[in-house]
Design an enzyme around this catalytic site. Sequence first.
Site, PDB file in Angstrom:
ATOM      1  N   GLY A  56      31.432 -67.441  -4.440  1.00  0.00           N
ATOM      2  CA  GLY A  56      31.566 -67.546  -5.888  1.00  0.00           C
ATOM      3  C   GLY A  56      32.845 -68.249  -6.296  1.00  0.00           C
ATOM      4  N   HIS A  68      31.274 -78.098  -4.697  1.00  0.00           N
ATOM      5  CA  HIS A  68      30.285 -77.534  -3.782  1.00  0.00           C
ATOM      6  C   HIS A  68      29.508 -76.407  -4.461  1.00  0.00           C
ATOM      7  CE1 HIS A  68      29.127 -75.118  -0.102  1.00  0.00           C
ATOM      8  NE2 HIS A  68      28.633 -76.315   0.176  1.00  0.00           N
ATOM      9  N   ASP A  69      30.211 -75.522  -5.163  1.00  0.00           N
ATOM     10  CA  ASP A  69      29.539 -74.443  -5.898  1.00  0.00           C
ATOM     11  C   ASP A  69      28.584 -75.018  -6.941  1.00  0.00           C
ATOM     12  OD1 ASP A  69      31.046 -72.683  -4.410  1.00  0.00           O
ATOM     13  OD2 ASP A  69      32.200 -71.894  -6.103  1.00  0.00           O
ATOM     14  N   TYR A  97      37.950 -71.156  -5.856  1.00  0.00           N
ATOM     15  CA  TYR A  97      36.544 -71.471  -5.619  1.00  0.00           C
ATOM     16  C   TYR A  97      36.104 -71.460  -4.166  1.00  0.00           C
ATOM     17  CZ  TYR A  97      35.761 -72.289 -10.478  1.00  0.00           C
ATOM     18  OH  TYR A  97      35.627 -72.086 -11.818  1.00  0.00           O
ATOM     19  N   GLY A 145      35.075 -69.849  -0.897  1.00  0.00           N
ATOM     20  CA  GLY A 145      34.601 -68.517  -0.556  1.00  0.00           C
ATOM     21  C   GLY A 145      33.398 -68.185  -1.418  1.00  0.00           C
ATOM     22  N   GLU A 193      23.210 -82.009   1.927  1.00  0.00           N
ATOM     23  CA  GLU A 193      24.030 -83.005   1.220  1.00  0.00           C
ATOM     24  C   GLU A 193      25.196 -82.343   0.495  1.00  0.00           C
ATOM     25  OE1 GLU A 193      24.280 -86.379   1.056  1.00  0.00           O
ATOM     26  OE2 GLU A 193      22.900 -86.327   2.745  1.00  0.00           O
TER      27      GLU A 193
END
Length: 124
Positions: free
Chosen positions: A31, A47-48, A27, A29, A89
């Site tokens: 995408g 984060h994604d 995960y 990087g 955030e």
Amino acid sequence: DLWQFGQMMNDVMREYVVFNYLYYGCYCGWGGIGKPRDATDRCCFVHDCCYGKVTGCNPKTDSYTYTYSEENGDVVCGGDDLCKKQICECDRVAATCFRDNKDTYDTKYWLYGAKNCQEESEPC
């Protein structure tokens, strides 16, 4: 934006670390697919997911304001634009997650490659 995220990571971790996380696990990087490989990779997964919930602006290209305190290591997101604050955030939580899980970083997951991440992705 992603450049600011890199700066924030460097601030929070107190060293230049961006390239260590750019192609890490499934995960970190651009995408992501599969299952997060460890706590560090999970920081990127979260984060994604966080970026996926932002609407009204582009997390990868829209800039925001933040301050970093070298004294206590805190990041404070600023500005009046709610959408940009949400991006900040997301980045703040991820940068702090990287710092808090630094001990889980495993070089075997650097440059890991999507070919190793073929399982079904878990939902956010």
